[in-house]
Design an enzyme around this catalytic site. Structure first.
Site, short mmCIF file in Angstrom:
data_model
loop_
_atom_site.label_atom_id
_atom_site.label_comp_id
_atom_site.label_asym_id
_atom_site.label_seq_id
_atom_site.Cartn_x
_atom_site.Cartn_y
_atom_site.Cartn_z
N GLY A 28 4.37 3.97 4.30
CA GLY A 28 3.68 3.59 3.08
C GLY A 28 2.92 2.29 3.25
O GLY A 28 2.62 1.89 4.37
N LEU A 30 -0.15 1.87 2.52
CA LEU A 30 -1.22 2.47 3.32
C LEU A 30 -2.51 1.65 3.26
O LEU A 30 -2.82 1.04 2.25
CB LEU A 30 -1.49 3.90 2.83
CG LEU A 30 -0.27 4.83 2.84
CD1 LEU A 30 -0.67 6.21 2.33
CD2 LEU A 30 0.36 4.94 4.23
N HIS A 34 -4.22 3.90 8.25
CA HIS A 34 -3.54 5.17 7.93
C HIS A 34 -4.56 6.24 7.51
O HIS A 34 -4.45 7.39 7.90
CB HIS A 34 -2.55 4.96 6.78
CG HIS A 34 -1.44 4.01 7.07
ND1 HIS A 34 -1.40 2.73 6.56
CD2 HIS A 34 -0.31 4.14 7.82
CE1 HIS A 34 -0.31 2.12 6.96
NE2 HIS A 34 0.38 2.95 7.74
#
Ligand code: PAF
Length: 278
Positions: A28, A30, A34
């Site tokens: 996560g 992000l 990503h």
């Protein structure tokens, strides 16, 4: 995009997805790095699965597990707009049960540099990635080259354990000033963020030296290190990108990786730059 929390739901939803399935494991928080992995998976695969799990196994005692940025709503929106089919976001105790007794141990590639500074880190990474591969059963999995030693560890682990997945290495995404994107950049003050550029700069200097024919790696690193200030050096090394064993002599005509970790205030940053020796 379907969002599932349990291993059983993840398996059931995965079974209905058309192959090839591309998988992007994340913790996560992000950012565009990503997003580039998701875009690549989207362009190469019929379905895309992302996992979002802050893996307690890969944080050594005293590291930032508790305060690692958790931005689920924003992350989910970004993944939805990136065309992800399935988001597996297990609850804290779904993946790592208190009764677990098994782990994946990786050898020499995980021993030095990050492995030396972060005891148990790569064991935790390899264990969770192996579990995620078993649950998601992807044909391809996408990893950023920013975490270059992690990438080497995952490549070694999948080869050694005969996991039927192709590991796809994706280039580092950098800000305009050259700083590699990282979820941990969120910890930096404005001044620290300005200083952070020093890490990529020093690694680039060393890569340029190797490209220009320097062979004496120790001297080259020593001469370049003042450029790192005011960051505090943790390590700077030159390695073969599969072995991750620091070299002191650069052979001619080979691809190496200049890797480094440094403290910017209290935040530890890592980065790497490829070098082709003259
Ligand atoms: O690179 C990361 O975010 C993590 O190390 C990974 C691969 C998702 C495993 O927890």
């Amino acid at each position: 995009m379907k969002v599932v929390r349990s291993v059983a739901q993840a398996r059931a939803e995965r079974a209905a997805l058309p192959a090839p399935v591309g998988f992007v494991p994340t913790m996560g928080a992000l950012h565009a790095g990503h997003a580039s992995l998701v875009d690549r998976a989207r362009s190469e695969c019929a379905s895309v699965v992302v996992s979002l799990y802050v893996n307690p196994l890969q944080f050594a005692p005293g590291e930032d597990f508790a305060r690692y940025p958790r931005t689920f709503e924003r992350d989910a929106a970004l993944l939805e707009s990136g065309g992800v089919d399935l988001l597996f976001a297990p609850s804290d105790d779904e993946l790592v049960g208190a009764d677990a007794q098994t782990a994946v141990e990786v050898g020499a590639v995980a021993a030095r540099l990050e492995g030396e500074r972060r005891p148990g880190h790569f064991r935790g990474v390899a264990t969770i990635v192996h579990k995620l591969f078993n649950i998601v059963a992807p044909q391809r999995a996408y990893f950023g080259q920013k975490d270059a030693q992690q990438l080497a560890v995952v490549q070694r682990m999948t080869a050694d354990m005969d996991v039927p997945v192709d590991i796809v290495a994706c280039p580092i995404v950098r800000d305009v000033d050259g700083v590699a994107l990282s979820s941990r950049n969120a910890y930096l003050s404005a001044e620290e963020r300005r200083d952070a550029v020093r890490l990529s700069r020093v690694l680039r200097m060393i890569a340029d030296g190797l490209g220009a024919g320097r062979r004496d790696i120790d001297a080259l690193i020593r001469e370049s290190l003042p450029t790192l200030l005011p960051l505090r050096n943790d390590y700077v090394a030159v390695v073969d990108p599969r072995a991750f064993e620091p070299l002191d002599f650069a052979p001619a005509g080979v691809d190496l990786l200049v890797v480094g970790a440094a403290y910017c205030g209290a935040t530890r940053l890592i980065d790497n730059v490829p070098a082709h020796t003259a």
